[in-house]
Every structure is written in structure tokens, then in C-alpha cells.
Design a protein around this motif. Structure first.
Motif, short mmCIF file in Angstrom:
data_model
loop_
_atom_site.label_atom_id
_atom_site.label_comp_id
_atom_site.label_asym_id
_atom_site.label_seq_id
_atom_site.Cartn_x
_atom_site.Cartn_y
_atom_site.Cartn_z
N LYS A 186 46.84 38.06 47.48
CA LYS A 186 45.92 37.01 46.83
C LYS A 186 44.47 37.64 46.42
CE LYS A 186 46.67 32.59 49.59
NZ LYS A 186 45.97 31.88 50.38
N PHE A 187 43.87 37.23 45.54
CA PHE A 187 42.74 37.92 44.97
C PHE A 187 41.49 37.36 45.60
CE2 PHE A 187 45.43 38.12 40.77
CZ PHE A 187 45.53 39.44 40.82
N THR A 188 40.61 37.94 45.93
CA THR A 188 39.22 37.44 46.38
C THR A 188 38.89 36.90 44.81
OG1 THR A 188 38.10 39.56 45.89
CG2 THR A 188 39.04 39.15 48.02
N LEU A 189 37.73 36.09 45.18
CA LEU A 189 37.25 35.71 43.56
C LEU A 189 36.54 36.91 42.77
CD1 LEU A 189 36.04 33.10 42.14
CD2 LEU A 189 33.83 32.81 43.36
N GLU A 190 35.94 37.96 43.44
CA GLU A 190 35.32 38.77 42.89
C GLU A 190 36.17 39.49 42.05
OE1 GLU A 190 33.45 41.77 45.37
OE2 GLU A 190 32.01 42.41 43.64
N ALA A 191 37.36 39.77 42.65
CA ALA A 191 38.56 40.50 42.20
C ALA A 191 39.18 39.79 40.85
CB ALA A 191 39.73 40.71 43.03
N TYR A 209 36.88 40.21 38.06
CA TYR A 209 36.85 41.41 37.42
C TYR A 209 38.20 41.76 36.65
CZ TYR A 209 38.04 46.49 37.14
OH TYR A 209 38.28 47.75 36.79
N LEU A 210 39.15 40.95 37.02
CA LEU A 210 40.67 41.07 36.20
C LEU A 210 40.26 40.58 35.09
CD1 LEU A 210 43.37 42.00 35.72
CD2 LEU A 210 43.98 39.78 37.10
N TYR A 211 39.79 39.06 35.03
CA TYR A 211 39.61 38.38 33.53
C TYR A 211 38.49 39.39 32.70
CZ TYR A 211 37.88 34.82 30.50
OH TYR A 211 37.78 34.19 29.30
N ILE A 244 48.48 45.38 39.09
CA ILE A 244 48.75 44.73 40.31
C ILE A 244 49.42 45.50 41.27
CG2 ILE A 244 49.66 42.87 41.68
CD1 ILE A 244 47.34 42.06 39.86
N GLU A 245 50.44 46.25 40.99
CA GLU A 245 51.06 47.03 41.71
C GLU A 245 50.17 48.20 42.27
OE1 GLU A 245 54.42 48.14 39.10
OE2 GLU A 245 55.65 46.26 39.56
N ARG A 246 49.47 48.92 41.13
CA ARG A 246 48.71 49.92 41.73
C ARG A 246 47.59 49.55 42.61
NH1 ARG A 246 50.93 51.60 36.90
NH2 ARG A 246 51.22 53.79 36.52
N ALA A 247 47.18 48.34 42.52
CA ALA A 247 46.09 47.72 43.34
C ALA A 247 46.62 47.65 44.81
CB ALA A 247 45.50 46.40 42.67
N ILE A 248 47.85 47.16 44.91
CA ILE A 248 48.29 46.96 46.19
C ILE A 248 48.53 48.15 46.96
CG2 ILE A 248 50.70 46.32 47.32
CD1 ILE A 248 51.01 44.24 45.04
N GLU A 306 37.45 46.43 44.44
CA GLU A 306 37.58 47.89 44.37
C GLU A 306 39.12 48.33 44.59
OE1 GLU A 306 37.32 49.21 48.77
OE2 GLU A 306 36.21 47.40 48.78
N ASP A 307 40.00 47.38 45.04
CA ASP A 307 41.30 47.73 44.77
C ASP A 307 41.95 47.73 43.35
OD1 ASP A 307 41.63 47.82 47.51
OD2 ASP A 307 41.93 45.78 47.74
#
Length: 328
Positions: A254-259, A262-264, A288-292, A316-317
Motif C-alpha cells: 500500500k502507499f502512505t498518503l505522502e507516497a 508524491y506519485l500524483y 512501483i517495482e523499483r520502489a518495492i 522515499e521508496d
């Protein structure tokens, strides 16, 4: 040698019963008997009822894809068309021939390959295809290096695809070399296959919208042989965010709200720079794959962790994931 006609036994019995009861004339009976062979004569209908719920599951998978409203609508229309043609055949009405070769037009990452894979299975469940598998090909898989080599390579790919779908990406590249280019030989071999294997093969040509339109103009014979054209529009920012969330959720992330924020903002910036069109959903998938992986590195040396910490992707991810994308 003329093809042997096959009759629908249940329909034949019904016609004979009506004849015996004086409901129809002998001439009408013969006409109805001929009509019962139309679908079998033009496109073999396979009996694929091993799992009666499979078709609905595949349609649900299609509908579950983000966006693609027009594409989904057209596929549902042709599902209905195929089903009704079979019902018309059953009651002795005239039927339309099933020509399912298609053109998929859209930018990279707009879901063309994903839809083609699902569609190949749907056509199997509808009885149009025997196997329902999909073979992917591009110019290098079809075009050879000397005279005769191209036809051999193209026929080999066609043989692999029999009973299913042959998906040719960037199909316009086959016509870019001019009259002397071996790509023309691949097109000629493919066109011949449309006739030779019309009962057991569906070919989908895919590529950028503008290039595909130019390709069809330079090869006018292809337009009539590929009557179905599906336009895959670019995803909106809202749809791209939803795709990102689904990609993460499918992997139990899942994304945090901050993440998510940031993605948007990141996608908005890429869109403004004109750097998003060439990647579309593929760009989101890569991030997403690299963030994981970045999250895994961040958590590796942490001695204690909670379940939530293993699930959540932080800003940060995602930032690390973007850096990796830019470095590649």
C-alpha cells in the motif's frame, strides 16, 4: 476439393418435424437446412464447456482493468454478436461470417497486450478458437535475411499460433523498407494465412495510432481483412494512480498518503514535460517495482518490524524508484 458440409442435428430434426407437419414446404426445408451450415462453413465453432463459468470470469477480468471503456464496450458487443449468431444458426436464420482479425491502435503501456491475452481466452470460451493461447511477434520474428527466409519464419510463427491469436506488435515496421524489403514478403505470407487458416487463427496487428493508420493506407487490402479496430486511449492521471495502487495491492503493498501524493505530483510533472505518453502505465509499473526493491533495502537491517511496515511504500521508496528509472 470442396469442403464437406456439417449439419446441426437438433436443427435438422426440428426442420424435418416442421416439414412432416406441413408447416413448411420442401423448398423452404432445403433452404433452412443449407442455412444451418453457414457458421460451420465459414468459421468452425468449438465446444469449450469444460468450465461454464470461465467466460464470465474472463469478462470480469476484462472489466476489472482500469480505464479502456471504449475497448471493453466493443469487446462486449462482439461477444453478444457471436452468441446471437449461434442462436440464429440454431433456429435456422441466416448468419453473418465471423471475421475476428483486429487492429489495436495506441501508445505503449495502454493495455494492448494485456487485453489481447484476455481476448484470446474469451474467444476460446465463445468457441471461436480451439486453444485460446497467444503468440507475440515483432518484425525480427517474421522477417528473414534472404529471399524465402521471411516466408519460412512467418509461417513458423503462424503455425505456433494456430488455434489462438498471433499478436504482432509495431506491425507498421513490416512496411517501412519499401518494395524490396523482406517485410512485404511477411505481409503477403500473413495475408495468405488469413485465407488458409480462417477457421483457426485470429491475427491482431498493434502499434502507434498514426503509424498504424499510415500502414493501412499503404496496404489497402489489409483494411478489409482487419475489420475490427480498437483504439487504446492514454490513461488519465486518475487512472494511472488507480493502476499504481492496484499494482501495489496485488502484491500486498500500500502507499502512505505522502507516497500517493508524491506519485500524483510526479506523474503530473512527467505529463507536463511530455515524457509520460511514451510510457503510460508501463512507467507506473516500473516505478512501483523499483520502489518495492527500495523498500526491501530500507527494511533489511531493521531487527524488529510490524506487518504494516512490510506493506507500506513510503515517499522515499518511490523517490529511489524514480532515481533507478532515470539511471537505466
Amino acid at each position: 476439393m470442396p469442403r464437406k458440409r456439417k449439419y446441426n442435428n437438433s436443427m435438422t430434426n426440428e426442420i424435418l418435424h416442421r416439414l412432416e407437419n406441413g408447416e413448411i414446404t420442401i423448398t423452404k426445408a432445403f433452404n433452412l437446412l443449407n442455412q444451418t451450415t453457414v457458421l460451420d462453413y465459414t468459421t468452425k465453432i468449438y465446444d469449450n464447456n469444460e468450465n461454464p463459468n470461465q467466460l464470465e470470469e474472463l469478462l470480469a477480468e476484462l472489466d476489472g482493468l482500469i480505464g479502456l471503456k471504449k475497448v471493453k464496450k466493443l469487446i462486449h458487443e462482439y461477444r453478444a454478436f457471436i452468441e446471437i449468431q449461434k442462436r440464429r444458426q440454431h433456429v435456422g436464420l441466416k448468419t453473418e461470417p465471423l471475421v475476428m482479425h483486429m487492429i489495436f491502435k495506441g501508445n505503449p503501456g495502454t493495455g494492448k497486450t494485456t487485453v489481447a491475452r484476455i481476448l484470446s481466452k474469451i474467444l476460446k470460451e465463445l468457441g471461436v478458437l480451439e486453444k485460446g493461447h497467444m503468440i507475440e511477434a515483432e518484425r525480427a520474428d517474421l522477417v528473414g535475411e534472404y529471399i524465402g527466409h521471411t516466408a519460412q519464419k512467418t509461417r513458423k510463427m503462424i503455425q505456433k499460433a494456430l488455434g489462438g491469436v498471433l499478436f504482432i506488435d509495431e506491425a507498421y515496421s513490416l512496411a517501412r523498407g519499401g518494395e524490396r524489403d523482406f517485410g512485404k514478403e511477411a505481409i503477403d505470407t500473413m495475408v495468405k494465412a488469413l485465407e488458409d487458416y480462417k477457421n483457426s487463427l485470429v491475427i491482431i496487428l498493434a502499434g502507434y495510432p498514426k503509424e498504424m493508420d499510415e500502414f493501412l493506407i499503404t496496404n489497402p487490402g489489409l483494411k478489409s481483412r482487419f475489420p475490427l479496430q480498437l483504439n487504446f486511449e492514454d490513461y488519465t492521471l486518475k487512472e494511472l494512480i488507480a493502476i499504481g495502487e492496484k499494482l501495489a495491492l496485488d502484491r500486498d503493498y500500500k502507499f502512505t498518503l505522502e507516497a500517493k501524493t508524491y506519485l500524483y505530483q510526479l506523474l503530473l510533472t512527467l505529463q507536463a514535460k511530455g515524457e509520460l505518453e511514451s510510457g503510460n502505465a508501463r512507467t507506473v509499473r516500473n516505478i512501483i517495482e523499483r520502489a518495492i526493491r527500495s523498500q526491501a533495502v530500507r527494511l533489511l537491517n531493521q531487527e524488529e518490524y510490524r506487518r504494516e511496515e512490510l506493506m507500506y511504500l513510503k515517499r522515499e521508496d518511490l523517490e529511489k524508484g524514480v532515481e533507478e528509472c532515470q539511471d537505466v
